[in-house]
Design a protein around this motif. Structure first.
Motif, PDB file in Angstrom:
ATOM      1  N   GLU A 177       0.828  -1.196   0.000  1.00  0.00           N
ATOM      2  CA  GLU A 177       0.000   0.000   0.000  1.00  0.00           C
ATOM      3  C   GLU A 177       0.863   1.248   0.000  1.00  0.00           C
ATOM      4  OE1 GLU A 177      -3.401   2.424   2.636  1.00  0.00           O
ATOM      5  OE2 GLU A 177      -2.678   0.456   3.317  1.00  0.00           O
ATOM      6  N   LEU A 178       0.574   2.143  -0.919  1.00  0.00           N
ATOM      7  CA  LEU A 178       1.145   3.478  -0.921  1.00  0.00           C
ATOM      8  C   LEU A 178       0.056   4.427  -0.453  1.00  0.00           C
ATOM      9  CD1 LEU A 178       3.288   5.612  -1.674  1.00  0.00           C
ATOM     10  CD2 LEU A 178       2.393   5.544  -4.012  1.00  0.00           C
ATOM     11  N   ASN A 179       0.226   4.972   0.741  1.00  0.00           N
ATOM     12  CA  ASN A 179      -0.744   5.919   1.278  1.00  0.00           C
ATOM     13  C   ASN A 179      -0.335   7.305   0.807  1.00  0.00           C
ATOM     14  OD1 ASN A 179      -1.802   7.971   3.211  1.00  0.00           O
ATOM     15  ND2 ASN A 179      -2.771   6.177   4.127  1.00  0.00           N
ATOM     16  N   MET A 180      -1.078   7.838  -0.152  1.00  0.00           N
ATOM     17  CA  MET A 180      -0.700   9.109  -0.760  1.00  0.00           C
ATOM     18  C   MET A 180      -0.970  10.292   0.166  1.00  0.00           C
ATOM     19  SD  MET A 180      -2.003   8.388  -4.655  1.00  0.00           S
ATOM     20  CE  MET A 180      -3.687   7.941  -4.175  1.00  0.00           C
ATOM     21  N   LYS A 181      -1.986  10.183   0.982  1.00  0.00           N
ATOM     22  CA  LYS A 181      -2.317  11.281   1.886  1.00  0.00           C
ATOM     23  C   LYS A 181      -1.194  11.534   2.876  1.00  0.00           C
ATOM     24  CE  LYS A 181      -6.086  12.976   4.805  1.00  0.00           C
ATOM     25  NZ  LYS A 181      -7.432  12.661   5.356  1.00  0.00           N
ATOM     26  N   GLU A 182      -0.560  10.471   3.337  1.00  0.00           N
ATOM     27  CA  GLU A 182       0.474  10.587   4.363  1.00  0.00           C
ATOM     28  C   GLU A 182       1.875  10.270   3.848  1.00  0.00           C
ATOM     29  OE1 GLU A 182      -0.981   8.117   7.516  1.00  0.00           O
ATOM     30  OE2 GLU A 182      -2.470   9.611   8.141  1.00  0.00           O
ATOM     31  N   GLY A 183       1.978   9.786   2.623  1.00  0.00           N
ATOM     32  CA  GLY A 183       3.272   9.656   1.987  1.00  0.00           C
ATOM     33  C   GLY A 183       4.119   8.471   2.401  1.00  0.00           C
ATOM     34  N   TRP A 184       3.500   7.382   2.848  1.00  0.00           N
ATOM     35  CA  TRP A 184       4.294   6.221   3.253  1.00  0.00           C
ATOM     36  C   TRP A 184       3.953   4.993   2.419  1.00  0.00           C
ATOM     37  CZ3 TRP A 184       0.661   2.721   4.636  1.00  0.00           C
ATOM     38  CH2 TRP A 184      -0.485   3.154   5.315  1.00  0.00           C
ATOM     39  N   LEU A 185       4.912   4.096   2.344  1.00  0.00           N
ATOM     40  CA  LEU A 185       4.754   2.822   1.644  1.00  0.00           C
ATOM     41  C   LEU A 185       4.826   1.702   2.671  1.00  0.00           C
ATOM     42  CD1 LEU A 185       4.728   0.967  -0.870  1.00  0.00           C
ATOM     43  CD2 LEU A 185       7.228   1.188  -0.936  1.00  0.00           C
ATOM     44  N   LYS A 186       3.826   0.824   2.624  1.00  0.00           N
ATOM     45  CA  LYS A 186       3.786  -0.305   3.554  1.00  0.00           C
ATOM     46  C   LYS A 186       3.612  -1.598   2.773  1.00  0.00           C
ATOM     47  CE  LYS A 186       1.549  -1.957   7.795  1.00  0.00           C
ATOM     48  NZ  LYS A 186       0.541  -1.665   8.837  1.00  0.00           N
ATOM     49  N   ARG A 187       4.364  -2.601   3.185  1.00  0.00           N
ATOM     50  CA  ARG A 187       4.274  -3.922   2.543  1.00  0.00           C
ATOM     51  C   ARG A 187       4.101  -4.979   3.631  1.00  0.00           C
ATOM     52  NH1 ARG A 187       8.673  -7.425   0.484  1.00  0.00           N
ATOM     53  NH2 ARG A 187      10.020  -5.881   1.466  1.00  0.00           N
ATOM     54  N   LYS A 229       1.236  19.873   1.860  1.00  0.00           N
ATOM     55  CA  LYS A 229       1.242  19.763   0.397  1.00  0.00           C
ATOM     56  C   LYS A 229      -0.179  19.596  -0.131  1.00  0.00           C
ATOM     57  CE  LYS A 229       5.719  19.526  -0.782  1.00  0.00           C
ATOM     58  NZ  LYS A 229       6.346  20.428  -1.777  1.00  0.00           N
ATOM     59  N   TRP A 230      -0.910  18.700   0.495  1.00  0.00           N
ATOM     60  CA  TRP A 230      -2.261  18.416   0.016  1.00  0.00           C
ATOM     61  C   TRP A 230      -3.221  19.575   0.255  1.00  0.00           C
ATOM     62  CZ3 TRP A 230      -2.994  15.035  -3.480  1.00  0.00           C
ATOM     63  CH2 TRP A 230      -2.256  13.846  -3.515  1.00  0.00           C
ATOM     64  N   GLN A 231      -2.932  20.382   1.249  1.00  0.00           N
ATOM     65  CA  GLN A 231      -3.821  21.498   1.568  1.00  0.00           C
ATOM     66  C   GLN A 231      -4.039  22.394   0.349  1.00  0.00           C
ATOM     67  OE1 GLN A 231      -5.574  22.137   4.289  1.00  0.00           O
ATOM     68  NE2 GLN A 231      -6.372  24.081   3.508  1.00  0.00           N
ATOM     69  N   MET A 232      -2.992  22.548  -0.471  1.00  0.00           N
ATOM     70  CA  MET A 232      -3.112  23.429  -1.631  1.00  0.00           C
ATOM     71  C   MET A 232      -3.345  22.681  -2.928  1.00  0.00           C
ATOM     72  SD  MET A 232      -3.246  26.634  -1.932  1.00  0.00           S
ATOM     73  CE  MET A 232      -4.289  26.925  -3.356  1.00  0.00           C
ATOM     74  N   SER A 233      -2.906  21.445  -3.029  1.00  0.00           N
ATOM     75  CA  SER A 233      -2.894  20.796  -4.345  1.00  0.00           C
ATOM     76  C   SER A 233      -3.928  19.687  -4.524  1.00  0.00           C
ATOM     77  CB  SER A 233      -1.496  20.224  -4.624  1.00  0.00           C
ATOM     78  OG  SER A 233      -1.120  19.267  -3.657  1.00  0.00           O
ATOM     79  N   ILE A 258      -6.646  26.710  -6.105  1.00  0.00           N
ATOM     80  CA  ILE A 258      -5.533  27.274  -6.861  1.00  0.00           C
ATOM     81  C   ILE A 258      -5.022  28.523  -6.151  1.00  0.00           C
ATOM     82  CG2 ILE A 258      -6.392  26.444  -9.093  1.00  0.00           C
ATOM     83  CD1 ILE A 258      -7.102  29.467  -9.672  1.00  0.00           C
ATOM     84  N   LYS A 259      -3.777  28.856  -6.441  1.00  0.00           N
ATOM     85  CA  LYS A 259      -3.235  30.160  -6.080  1.00  0.00           C
ATOM     86  C   LYS A 259      -3.246  31.009  -7.350  1.00  0.00           C
ATOM     87  CE  LYS A 259       0.088  28.780  -2.473  1.00  0.00           C
ATOM     88  NZ  LYS A 259      -0.200  29.798  -1.455  1.00  0.00           N
ATOM     89  N   PHE A 260      -3.727  32.235  -7.230  1.00  0.00           N
ATOM     90  CA  PHE A 260      -3.699  33.143  -8.376  1.00  0.00           C
ATOM     91  C   PHE A 260      -3.427  34.551  -7.891  1.00  0.00           C
ATOM     92  CE2 PHE A 260      -5.719  36.017 -11.481  1.00  0.00           C
ATOM     93  CZ  PHE A 260      -5.012  35.639 -12.620  1.00  0.00           C
ATOM     94  N   ARG A 261      -2.277  35.075  -8.261  1.00  0.00           N
ATOM     95  CA  ARG A 261      -1.905  36.443  -7.934  1.00  0.00           C
ATOM     96  C   ARG A 261      -2.098  36.752  -6.444  1.00  0.00           C
ATOM     97  NH1 ARG A 261      -2.124  40.157 -13.285  1.00  0.00           N
ATOM     98  NH2 ARG A 261      -1.441  38.506 -14.711  1.00  0.00           N
ATOM     99  N   GLU A 262      -1.476  35.911  -5.637  1.00  0.00           N
ATOM    100  CA  GLU A 262      -1.454  36.049  -4.176  1.00  0.00           C
ATOM    101  C   GLU A 262      -2.797  35.777  -3.519  1.00  0.00           C
ATOM    102  OE1 GLU A 262       1.606  36.340  -3.271  1.00  0.00           O
ATOM    103  OE2 GLU A 262       2.213  36.784  -5.323  1.00  0.00           O
ATOM    104  N   ARG A 263      -3.774  35.236  -4.267  1.00  0.00           N
ATOM    105  CA  ARG A 263      -5.045  34.828  -3.670  1.00  0.00           C
ATOM    106  C   ARG A 263      -5.153  33.317  -3.696  1.00  0.00           C
ATOM    107  NH1 ARG A 263      -4.694  39.821  -6.594  1.00  0.00           N
ATOM    108  NH2 ARG A 263      -6.343  41.259  -5.915  1.00  0.00           N
ATOM    109  N   ASN A 264      -5.751  32.779  -2.656  1.00  0.00           N
ATOM    110  CA  ASN A 264      -6.075  31.355  -2.611  1.00  0.00           C
ATOM    111  C   ASN A 264      -7.567  31.190  -2.880  1.00  0.00           C
ATOM    112  OD1 ASN A 264      -3.435  30.833  -1.918  1.00  0.00           O
ATOM    113  ND2 ASN A 264      -3.849  30.633   0.270  1.00  0.00           N
TER     114      ASN A 264
END
Length: 765
Positions: free
Chosen positions: A112-122, A301-305, A717-723
C-alpha cells in the motif's frame, strides 16, 4: 492495459504478489521528496526480475553516445540520472536460508502506498523452501520534513520456528544503470566505513565528479537475542551483520535510518560529517516521530494541491496519484533542478529535462505553489541560455541564435537521435511560451525585461534563420522538421512548429515595443548587439509565412503531403497490433497516417482564442480519430479540447487515460518508471478541461461542467497572491476567495467582483 491496482480514493493497493508485475509496481509505489527518490524495491534479498533504483537530485553521468552512424552535430554523450546507493537493503536469513520472495511460496502479500500521508507499507506471509513460515510488515518513507533522510521499519515474525537469524543492513554503492550504453559502472569509491554506530560509503561520479555520501544506522528490538555483530567492508559496500536467536511467534523490528548527501549542496570534505549528523539525529528522533513529521509535511502539500472528485473512485485515485508523484518529484527550492520525464521512478529518457516541463508541468506549479516555484522553472532556462546559443552554433546558426536542447542536464544538448536532436525544434517555442505563461499567470511583468526578452530575442533569431524564402510559394517555409508527432520525421512545414515560431516572433516584437526607449532595453540591445533591421525581418516573416491549410476540409495541414497518406481511423487497427510502436516496423509507422500525440491540435490548444469553435471542431474531428495516443503527453490535450467542444464522453475517456496511464499500464511501459511529466497533464485535463480554467490577459476565467456520472468536485488554486477554492456540484458552482484581497473573475464569461474572504454562487450552465 492492466487492472490489478485496487481502487481507493487515497491509497494505491496491490493485493497478491505477481512477479511479472513486480517492476511495474516498483515504479508505481516509488517514493521521493524532491531531493532523492527510491523505487519500491524490496528491503530483503530478491533474486527475481527487479530494477533497483535510488536517484539523487541533480546528479548525472554523461554516458558516451552509442549510435551506428555518427553525424556532424551529434552530442558526445547522453546525460543520465544515476542509480545511486541502495540504502534500504536488509538481507535476512534463518539458519543460513535467505528470505527471498522469488524462492518462497507467498501465502499473503499486500502493498500500500498511502498518498495522503506519503508512506509505503508492505505486508506478506511467506513459506520458505525449508517450510519455515515468516510474516513481514515493512513501512518506508523518504522524509518530506527532513529531505536528506530516508527511514524504514521492518518487522519480522517467525510463525512456526525458533532458531538463529542473521540480519544484514547494508549500504551498497556498487550499482549499475540498467540503461548504461556500454555496461559501464558510473561510480568510483572515495572512502567507506562500516560501524554499528554509523556506516557510510562516499562515491563520486566519473567525469562529472559529483560526490554523494550515503550512510546508515539501525537498531533491532523485540524478539531477538543478539549473539554477535560483525562489520564488513568491500569496495563501495559496507554492512553490519548481526546474528542472534528468534522465537516462534515473537516479532522483531529493525529500524533503519539513512541519508543521501550530495556535493550539489555541501563541500566534498563535509559530506560524511553532514551525513552522520542527519542519520544520528533521525535515529535519535525515532521512526514514529519521523513518520509523524513526514505526515504533517504531506498534509501541507495536500492542503493546496488536492483535487476532490465525488462519485468516481477510479478518477479520484488517478488524479491524486498524479499529484502525489508531482509533489514528491519537484519542490521548486533549487533553480538548478528540473523535472525529468520519469522523476525519481526510473532511468528511461535519462532523467533529463525535456520540453515537457514548459508545455505540461508548468501549469500545475503555477496554480498550486508559491510564485517562486514556477519562476525557478522558467529561470532554469534563462540560466542555460548561453549553452542554447552554443548548441545552435554547432548546427551553423549565428548572431546569438539559440536552440534549446531536446534533452539536457546542464543546458547542453545530449540527445542523439537525429530526427529529434536536429529536427524537433518546436521545443524552442514551448520555452518561449512558458515565459508568457508565467507572466500572464502571476503578473510578474519585470521578469520580461529582466530575463525573458533576452531569451525571446535569442529564440527569435533562431526562427528567423531556420525559415527560408520559397520562390515557388512566394512565402517563407520551414523544411526538415519533426513536430510533436514523432511518428513522422523530416517533414516540411509542420503546422505546429511554424505556428509557434510565428507566435514567438510576435510576442518578442510586442515585448520590444513595450520597453521601447527604456534604459533597460537599450542596455539589452547593446549587450546582444541587436539591430533594428532584425525586427523588420521578423515582421516580414510574420506577414509572409506559409501555414498549410486544406480548403475542402477546413483544417490546418499537419505538414506537407499529409493528405497523400492513406487516411483511416485508429479503430481500423486490429486490437492485437496496438500499441503500434511495439508491433509495427518503424518504416510502416512512418508511412501511416497515425499520430503519436497531439500535433496540430497542440497548437490549437495553445492558441485556441485565435480560432472559432467551428474551426476547432473540424480539426479535432479530423485529427483525433487518427491519434493512437502512444505518447503519455497526448490524452490531456485532447481532453481539454473535447471539453471545450462539449464532448463529455471523449473528454472523460481521455482524462481517465492520462490519470490512470501508469496505474493501469496503458502503454505497457510502466516498468521503466512512471510518466511523471505527463502527470501534470492530468491536472491540466481536469482544471482546463472539466473546470474550463483559463487566464486571458491576466484575468481568470472558469466555465465548469461535470462529467455525467460525477456528483461534484472541488480544488484549490493560487492566483496572484489569492487562494481560491472552486466547487462544482450538479447544477451549481461556488468560488471562494480565501484571501483578504478582492479579485475580478469571470464565470461562464460573466464578470464578477469576488470580495476578499467572499464567494460567488452561480448556477451551472
Amino acid at each position: 492495459m492492466k487492472n490489478y491496482i485496487k481502487h481507493h480514493p487515497w491509497s494505491i493497493i496491490e493485493e497478491g504478489f505477481v512477479p511479472e508485475y513486480n517492476q511495474i509496481s516498483e515504479s508505481i509505489f516509488s517514493l521521493g521528496n524532491g531531493m532523492f527518490g527510491q523505487r519500491a524495491n524490496f528491503e530483503e534479498q530478491y533474486s527475481g526480475e527487479s530494477l533497483q533504483g535510488n536517484y539523487v537530485a541533480g546528479v548525472y553521468y554523461p554516458d558516451k553516445t552509442r549510435v551506428g552512424w555518427w553525424k556532424n552535430g551529434y552530442p558526445e554523450y547522453f546525460a543520465k540520472v544515476l542509480n545511486a546507493a541502495n540504502w534500504i537493503g536488509i538481507h535476512i536469513s534463518f539458519e543460513d536460508e535467505a528470505l527471498d520472495l522469488a524462492t518462497c511460496e507467498v501465502e499473503h502479500f499486500r502493498r500500500e502506498l498511502n498518498m495522503k500521508e506519503g508512506w509505503l507499507k508492505r505486508e506478506f506471509t511467506a513459506k520458505m523452501p525449508s517450510g519455515k513460515r515468516v510474516k513481514v510488515e515493512a513501512t518506508r518513507i523518504c522524509s518530506m520534513a527532513r529531505t536528506k533522510v530516508g527511514a524504514l521499519s521492518y518487522q519480522v515474525t517467525p510463525l512456526n520456528f525458533s532458531g538463529v537469524a542473521r540480519i544484514v543492513p547494508f549500504v551498497d554503492f556498487d550499482v549499475i544503470n540498467a540503461d548504461s550504453n556500454y555496461d559501464e559502472k558510473f561510480w568510483n569509491e572515495q572512502h567507506r566505513k562500516a560501524s554499528h554506530d554509523f556506516s557510510y560509503v562516499v562515491a563520486s561520479t566519473k567525469k562529472t565528479d559529483f560526490w554523494v555520501a550515503t550512510g546508515m544506522k539501525f537498531n533491532i528490538s523485540g524478539g531477538f537475542s543478539m549473539e554477535s555483530a560483525q562489520e564488513f567492508e568491500r569496495e563501495k559496500y559496507v554492512e553490519v551483520a548481526v546474528t542472534g536467536r528468534v522465537e516462534e511467534g515473537k516479532p522483531l523490528t529493525i529500524e533503519k535510518y539513512a541519508a543521501n548527501i550530495s556535493s550539489m549542496y555541501f563541500a566534498k570534505t563535509q559530506l560524511v560529517e553532514v551525513c552522520e549528523k542527519e542519520v544520528l539525529e533521525a535515529a535519535q528522533v525515532g521512526f514514529d516521530k519521523l513518520l509523524l513529521e513526514h505526515k504533517e509535511a504531506w498534509a501541507a502539500k495536500w492542503q493546496m494541491s488536492d483535487i476532490v472528485i465525488d462519485g468516481d473512485v477510479s478518477a479520484q485515485q488517478g488524479i491524486r496519484f498524479n499529484i502525489f508523484q508531482l509533489n514528491q518529484t519537484y519542490t521548486g527550492e533549487d533553480e538548478r533542478l528540473n523535472i525529468g520525464p520519469k522523476g525519481f521512478t526510473g532511468e528511461k529518457y535519462g532523467g533529463s529535462t525535456y520540453w515537457d516541463t514548459e508545455a505540461y508541468c508548468l501549469a500545475f506549479y503555477l496554480a498550486t505553489s508559491d510564485k517562486q516555484v514556477a519562476r525557478n522553472l522558467v529561470l532554469y532556462r534563462y540560466k542555460h541560455l548561453q549553452k542554447a546559443i552554443e548548441n545552435a552554433q554547432k548546427l551553423g546558426f549565428t548572431n546569438g541564435a539559440a536552440l534549446y536542447p531536446m534533452v539536457t542536464m546542464n543546458g547542453e544538448e545530449c540527445h542523439n537521435e537525429w530526427e529529434i536532436t536536429f529536427e524537433e525544434i518546436h521545443r524552442n517555442g514551448a520555452i518561449a511560451y512558458a515565459i508568457y505563461d508565467y507572466i500572464n499567470y502571476h503578473g510578474d511583468e519585470d521578469y520580461l525585461i529582466d530575463y525573458g526578452l533576452e531569451v525571446l530575442i535569442a529564440i527569435s533569431r533562431f526562427w528567423a534563420q531556420r525559415v527560408h524564402w520559397s520562390k515557388q510559394k512566394g512565402q517563407y517555409v520551414m523544411h526538415g522538421v519533426t513536430g510533436p508527432n514523432e511518428y513522422e520525421n523530416n517533414v516540411n512545414n509542420n503546422w505546429y512548429t511554424s505556428k509557434i515560431a510565428l507566435w514567438t516572433l510576435q510576442y518578442t516584437l510586442e515585448g520590444l515595443q513595450k520597453y521601447k526607449g527604456t534604459t533597460q532595453l537599450n542596455e539589452l540591445f547593446q549587450k546582444l548587439n541587436f539591430k533594428e533591421a532584425e525586427t523588420e525581418k521578423w515582421q516580414h516573416i510574420l506577414d509572409n509565412m506559409y501555414l498549410g491549410y486544406d480548403e475542402k476540409r477546413g483544417v490546418f495541414l499537419q505538414q506537407d503531403g499529409f493528405l497523400d497518406k492513406e487516411l483511416m481511423p485508429v479503430s481500423d487497427i486490429p486490437a492485437g497490433q496496438r500499441p503500434i510502436n511495439q508491433n509495427w516496423s518503424w518504416d510502416r509507422i512512418l508511412r501511416s497516417c497515425f499520430i503519436k500525440q497531439a500535433d496540430t491540435l497542440q497548437g490549437i490548444y495553445l492558441f485556441e482564442d485565435e480560432f472559432d469553435l467551428e474551426t476547432i471542431e473540424r480539426n479535432f474531428d479530423f485529427y483525433e480519430p487518427m491519434t493512437v495516443h502512444e505518447s503519455s503527453l497526448s490524452p490531456c490535450v485532447h481532453a481539454i479540447l473535447a471539453s471545450k467542444l462539449g464532448r463529455k464522453e471523449k473528454a472523460y475517456e481521455m482524462y481517465l487515460r492520462t490519470a490512470r496511464l501508469d496505474l493501469d499500464d496503458y502503454n505497457n511501459d510502466t516498468e521503466d518508471g512512471c510518466h511523471t511529466t505527463s502527470m501534470a497533464g492530468t491536472w491540466m485535463a481536469f482544471a482546463k478541461g472539466f473546470a474550463g480554467m483559463r487566464v486571458r490577459s491576466g484575468e481568470l476565467y472558469f466555465s465548469p461542467y461535470l462529467p455525467d456520472h460525477w456528483d461534484g468536485y472541488s480544488f484549490k488554486i493560487k492566483f496572484r497572491e489569492r487562494n481560491l477554492t472552486i466547487k462544482a456540484t450538479k447544477g451549481h458552482v461556488t468560488i471562494m476567495n480565501e484571501s483578504a484581497d478582492d479579485l475580478g473573475i469571470y464565470l461562464f464569461d460573466k464578470k464578477y467582483e469576488l470580495a476578499g474572504n467572499g464567494k460567488i454562487d452561480a448556477p451551472m450552465n
